[in-house]
Motif scaffolding. Structure first.
Motif, PDB file in Angstrom:
ATOM      1  N   THR A   1      36.164   8.403  59.466  1.00 11.13           N
ATOM      2  CA  THR A   1      36.099   9.837  59.149  1.00 11.13           C
ATOM      3  C   THR A   1      35.483  10.110  57.786  1.00 11.13           C
ATOM      4  N   GLN A   2      35.093   9.064  57.053  1.00 10.93           N
ATOM      5  CA  GLN A   2      34.558   9.260  55.710  1.00 10.93           C
ATOM      6  C   GLN A   2      33.328  10.148  55.714  1.00 10.93           C
ATOM      7  N   THR A   3      32.382   9.835  56.590  1.00  9.96           N
ATOM      8  CA  THR A   3      31.146  10.627  56.642  1.00  9.96           C
ATOM      9  C   THR A   3      31.438  12.070  57.040  1.00  9.96           C
TER      10      THR A   3
ATOM     11  N   GLU B   1      33.910  11.106  47.481  1.00 13.26           N
ATOM     12  CA  GLU B   1      33.280   9.786  47.548  1.00 13.26           C
ATOM     13  C   GLU B   1      34.190   8.696  46.991  1.00 13.26           C
ATOM     14  N   MET B   2      35.036   9.044  46.018  1.00 10.32           N
ATOM     15  CA  MET B   2      35.910   8.056  45.397  1.00 10.32           C
ATOM     16  C   MET B   2      37.283   7.983  46.058  1.00 10.32           C
ATOM     17  N   TYR B   3      37.665   9.040  46.754  1.00 11.56           N
ATOM     18  CA  TYR B   3      39.027   9.112  47.290  1.00 11.56           C
ATOM     19  C   TYR B   3      39.270   8.073  48.377  1.00 11.56           C
ATOM     20  N   SER B   4      38.374   7.997  49.348  1.00 13.59           N
ATOM     21  CA  SER B   4      38.581   7.072  50.468  1.00 13.59           C
ATOM     22  C   SER B   4      38.636   5.610  50.030  1.00 13.59           C
ATOM     23  N   PRO B   5      37.691   5.121  49.192  1.00 12.92           N
ATOM     24  CA  PRO B   5      37.825   3.737  48.725  1.00 12.92           C
ATOM     25  C   PRO B   5      39.122   3.487  47.982  1.00 12.92           C
ATOM     26  N   PHE B   6      39.582   4.487  47.224  1.00 15.36           N
ATOM     27  CA  PHE B   6      40.849   4.316  46.494  1.00 15.36           C
ATOM     28  C   PHE B   6      42.019   4.169  47.461  1.00 15.36           C
TER      29      PHE B   6
END
Length: 396
Positions: free
Chosen positions: A50-52, A266-271
């Motif tokens: 769901t990131q994109t 952009e930073m939330y999902s990797p975190f």
């Protein structure tokens, strides 16, 4: 000789049999490890899938807040512009074409408008002609922005509709022309209540101002990486080369907020994924330590029978790898099914960006066993280095 050190067929197969027997004997610990790892994999798969869509939806919602750049004639005083809410001075509508051909610039979603004061039933009102958003050369967009008014139609503000006693679908006579009411806006409590929106070409003809526009609305910094890139100086420098007879007004707070929102997504999902991995690894490490502690007597007996450290490590780490592989398969399946089921409801505007990704399956098939292996490394090292004589003495 250590049976498991014979890495032909007998030692390895014997070690695998021991692993499966231990899983059946201590099935509750195995299920807890599998549950933790599967949940982490499923969540990571769902977030990645769901990131994109999340980024596109965030950008679209931020975009729909409205324009934050206003390009007006150089002859228009900003005090006058803010006082009236639009530029009373015209500029040629060919200005939009020059911006379209300018190539890569810090503007996008260019919307030319023409605004003028008119009378409706003896009361002042505002007519605004608006065209569909256009995009600079080399930056096409499939998404629409803003309000699109079809030729021959009008969108009435709440107050104007009340004056005309007009409803959606009715015809109305205005400025010597017959129009159809395509929309009646709800009460906004702003100047929008006394505003009439029309197609730009229709408004130019009705006002006898063909070829003229009042301003160009736009969104700044579609491709910027930092809020500083949305500076007014950057926008003015670019505009001076394209349209020297105009000036630009930037709502910087909205522009900066858009950039910060995009960077946050952009930073939330990797975190979140990193937190899930660390939490899952910690949980697997604790369960592996408990498993080793429960098997102290078994490990001591195996050492006493001549099995070396390689066998002990293989039994513990092999168990971890098996947990990781099972979790990868189950987590990918569960995460994919849940994401495809509930993702379109969460991101309705960008649901098309949500699709199963089998490259992701390859990644989790490698990553999940590796993380489980690393999480079990310390308990395995302790079991390998623990003195079997002390173990047997403690269990007498």
């Amino acid at each position: 000789m250590d049976p498991a050190s014979q890495w032909g067929g007998i030692g390895v197969s014997y070690s695998f049999r021991l692993i499966f027997k231990e899983l059946l004997h201590r099935w509750s610990g195995f299920l807890l490890s599998l549950l933790a790892a599967t949940a982490a994999v499923a969540l990571c798969v769902g977030i990645t899938m769901t990131q994109t869509a999340a980024e596109k939806e965030t950008r679209r919602n931020a975009r729909d807040i409205g324009s934050n750049v206003f390009i007006i004639p150089a002859s228009c005083d900003l005090y006058e512009y803010h006082q009236q809410g639009y530029s009373p001075h015209p500029m040629p509508d060919t200005a939009i074409d020059r911006m379209m051909e300018a190539g890569k610039i810090a503007y996008n979603h260019l919307i030319p408008t023409l605004t003028a004061e008119i009378e409706v039933e003896g009361r002042p009102a505002r007519l605004t002609g608006i065209a569909m958003a256009r995009h600079p050369k080399g930056r096409p967009s499939k998404s629409k922005m803003g309000i699109v008014v079809q030729p021959g139609n009008l969108h009435l503000g709440h107050g104007v509709a009340a004056l005309l006693r007009a409803k959606k679908g009715a015809d109305v006579e205005l400025l010597g022309r017959r129009w159809m009411i395509a929309r009646v806006a709800p009460e906004m409590g702003t100047v929008d209540d006394i505003t009439i929106l029309a197609n730009l070409e229709d408004a130019q003809q009705a006002l006898n101002r063909e070829g003229e526009i009042s301003e160009i609305k736009a969104i700044s910094c579609v491709q910027c990486d930092t809020p500083e890139d949305t500076s007014l100086g950057t926008l003015r420098t670019q505009l001076k080369k394209i349209l020297p007879d105009t000036q630009v007004y930037l709502m910087k707070e909205i522009a900066d907020a858009r950039v910060r929102q995009r960077r946050m997504m952009e930073m939330y999902s990797p975190f979140v994924i990193l937190v899930l991995i660390l939490a899952s690894a910690a949980w697997l490490g604790v369960l592996a330590a408990i498993n080793v502690r429960e098997r102290v007597g078994e490990i001591g007996l195996l050492r006493a029978l001549g099995y070396g450290g390689a066998t002990i490590g293989f039994l513990i780490l092999g168990r971890a790898v098996l947990v990781g592989l099972c979790a990868a398969l189950l987590g990918f399946a569960i995460g994919t099914i849940m994401t495809l089921t509930f993702g379109p409801e969460i991101f309705p505007e960008t649901a098309g960006a949500i699709r199963s990704d089998y490259q992701l399956l390859v990644i989790v098939l490698v990553a999940a066993p590796l993380i489980a292996l690393l999480a079990s490394f310390i308990p395995a090292a302790w079991a390998i280095n623990h003195d079997p004589a002390v173990t047997l003495r403690e269990n007498q």
